[in-house]
Scaffold this active site. Structure first.
Site, PDB file in Angstrom:
ATOM      1  N   ARG A 177       0.813  -1.218   0.000  1.00  6.37           N
ATOM      2  CA  ARG A 177       0.000   0.000   0.000  1.00  6.37           C
ATOM      3  C   ARG A 177       0.847   1.269   0.000  1.00  6.37           C
ATOM      4  NH1 ARG A 177      -2.215  -3.658  -1.085  1.00  6.37           N
ATOM      5  NH2 ARG A 177      -4.190  -4.553  -0.365  1.00  6.37           N
ATOM      6  N   SER A 263     -10.791   0.635   3.928  1.00  7.24           N
ATOM      7  CA  SER A 263     -10.023   0.296   5.128  1.00  7.24           C
ATOM      8  C   SER A 263      -9.300   1.535   5.651  1.00  7.24           C
ATOM      9  CB  SER A 263      -9.016  -0.810   4.820  1.00  7.24           C
ATOM     10  OG  SER A 263      -9.675  -1.994   4.468  1.00  7.24           O
ATOM     11  N   GLU A 374      -4.489   4.530   6.559  1.00  2.57           N
ATOM     12  CA  GLU A 374      -4.306   4.408   5.117  1.00  2.57           C
ATOM     13  C   GLU A 374      -4.676   5.670   4.356  1.00  2.57           C
ATOM     14  OE1 GLU A 374      -5.449   1.389   1.446  1.00  2.57           O
ATOM     15  OE2 GLU A 374      -5.629   0.741   3.509  1.00  2.57           O
TER      16      GLU A 374
END
Length: 382
Positions: A177, A263, A374
Site C-alpha cells: 500500500r 479500510s 491508510e
C-alpha cells in the site's frame, strides 16, 4: 507565472469538498478547478506551485479525509479520460496487451472493461472506488492482486523538475500500500500532494478468458476452487463484488456503511520478534489458545490482521452502538467491516478522527502495536 490562461475548464470558489469524497465529509476548498486534459493538469499544478499555495490533486476522493474547516488552497480535480490498447512485443494479436489509462478514468469501469475484453490481471481489483491515477500511488491491491504486478510505467508531472516524465514500474518503489509517489509526501512538510502528479498509467495484461491463479483463500472458497485455481474472469469479478458488498466496500448511495474510505487502518507488517510479542499479548487478552491471524510478507516478516487486533481490543462492528457518545457524535465502525470507519449521515471529520484515535490507542494498550492510517488527511491540523 501569472494565473493560468483558462481553456474553458470550470472553476469554483469555496467548493464543498464533502461533495467530492466518498466519506461525504469536509469543508470548502478555497478554489477548485476541473482539469480535463494533461495540459490543463500540468498548467494548474505549475500555477499553484508558483503562487506558493497549498495544492490538492483530487481524483475520486475515495482515500481522503478532509478537515471540517476545508482546504485553504487550490484543488485540481482530475477529469481526464481515455483508454488505449497496444499488443505488446511483435505478436500477431495473441500476446499480452499494453493498456494505457488516463488518470481520471473510473477504476472499476477500467476493470470491468478488461474483464469484458478478456484481459486478465486486474480482475481481483473489481469494485475498488476511485480513479486509475490513484492506483499506483497506493499500490492498490485486494484478494491477492496488486497493481504493481501489472504496471509497466507511470506518466507523471514531476513538480521538482517541472517536467513530464515516464517512470518504469521498477522505479516506482512499490511496497504494501505504498510507492515512491506516496513516500514523496514525506519530503514536503504539510503537503497532501507529493512530488509526482500521475497523468496516466500503463499496464501489461494477459489476453486470456481465465483469471490469474487465485491466491486469496476467501476468494477461492467463494469460487469453489483450490488456491492457485483459475476460473473465468467474469466469475472472479462477480465473486469479488459479492465479497466486497458483504463488507460495505462497494459504493451504494442507499447503504451508509459504504460512506467511508474503505479500510482506514493498514495491516501491520512485523518482524519475528514483534510478532512473538503480539502473540504473548494476545494470550493475555484472549486466553492461552489465542491464534493471531497472519500472512507471510516476505523477508521473514508477517502481516497481521488489523481487523482482528481491533476487535480483540474491544471495538466491534457498529461501535459505538446507537445512542452512545464518545466525542463528537456520528462516526462509527461499519456494521459490516471492522476496518471501515463510516459517516452514517451526521458525522464530522473531527468525530471520525476522534474515533480513529480511540481505536488506535486501544490497540496500542492491548497489543503494543501502532496502527497506521491508510487515507490521506487533508486540512489544517490533520
Amino acid at each position: 507565472m501569472a494565473d493560468t490562461v483558462r481553456t474553458g475548464s470550470p472553476v469554483r470558489e469555496q467548493a464543498a469538498l464533502a461533495d467530492y469524497t466518498t466519506l461525504r465529509l469536509g469543508g470548502p476548498a478555497r478554489r477548485l478547478v476541473e482539469a480535463a486534459t494533461e495540459t490543463e493538469i500540468v498548467a494548474e499544478v505549475q500555477a499553484a506551485d508558483e503562487r506558493g499555495e497549498p495544492l490538492l490533486v483530487l481524483g475520486g476522493g475515495s482515500n481522503l479525509v478532509v478537515a471540517d474547516e476545508g482546504f485553504p488552497g487550490t484543488v485540481v480535480r482530475v477529469a481526464t479520460g481515455g483508454v488505449s490498447h497496444r499488443i505488446a512485443g511483435h505478436g500477431a494479436g495473441q500476446g499480452p496487451v499494453e493498456l494505457t489509462v488516463a488518470a481520471g478514468e473510473d477504476w472499476d469501469a477500467v476493470v470491468a472493461g478488461c474483464v469484458g475484453e478478456e484481459l486478465a490481471g486486474v480482475e481481483c481489483l473489481s469494485g475498488i472506488p476511485g480513479r486509475a491515477g490513484a492506483t499506483p500511488i497506493q499500490n492498490v491491491g485486494a484478494y491477492g492482486q496488486e497493481v504493481a504486478e501489472r504496471i509497466i510505467s507511470v506518466r507523471v508531472y514531476d513538480r521538482a523538475r517541472r517536467a513530464v516524465t515516464d517512470l518504469a514500474g521498477a522505479d516506482c518503489g512499490f511496497g504494501y500500500r505504498t510507492s515512491a509517489f506516496k513516500r514523496s509526501l514525506q519530503t514536503l512538510p504539510s503537503a497532501v500532494t507529493g512530488r509526482f502528479v500521475v497523468l496516466s498509467v500503463r499496464f501489461l495484461l494477459d489476453r486470456d478468458h481465465l483469471s490469474a491463479p487465485v491466491r486469496y483463500g476467501e476468494l477461492a472458497r467463494a469460487l469453489g476452487v483450490p488456491e492457485g485455481g483459475r476460473v473465468p474472469l467474469a466469475a472472479v469479478r462477480s465473486a469479488v463484488l459479492g465479497l466486497r458488498r458483504g463488507k460495505g466496500m462497494v459504493l451504494d448511495p442507499g447503504d451508509p456503511d459504504t460512506r467511508s474510505v474503505g479500510s482506514f487502518f493498514l495491516n501491520p507488517v512485523l518482524d519475528g520478534g514483534q510478532f512473538a510479542a503480539i502473540e504473548r499479548a494476545a494470550r493475555a487478552v484472549t486466553g492461552p489458545r489465542a491464534s493471531v491471524p497472519c500472512y507471510p510478507a516476505g523477508d521473514g516478516q508477517v502481516k497481521v490482521s488489523a481487523a482482528w487486533l481491533i476487535e480483540q481490543a474491544g471495538f466491534r462492528k457498529g461501535y459505538p452502538a446507537a445512542g452512545a457518545v464518545t466525542g463528537p457524535a456520528g462516526a462509527r465502525i461499519s456494521s459490516k467491516h471492522t476496518l471501515a470507519l463510516v459517516n452514517p449521515g451526521e458525522a464530522t471529520t473531527a468525530g471520525l478522527l476522534a474515533l480513529a484515535r480511540e481505536i488506535r490507542e486501544g490497540v496500542r494498550a492491548a497489543f503494543g502495536v501502532e496502527l497506521a492510517s491508510e487515507p490521506v488527511l487533508v486540512g489544517a491540523g490533520l
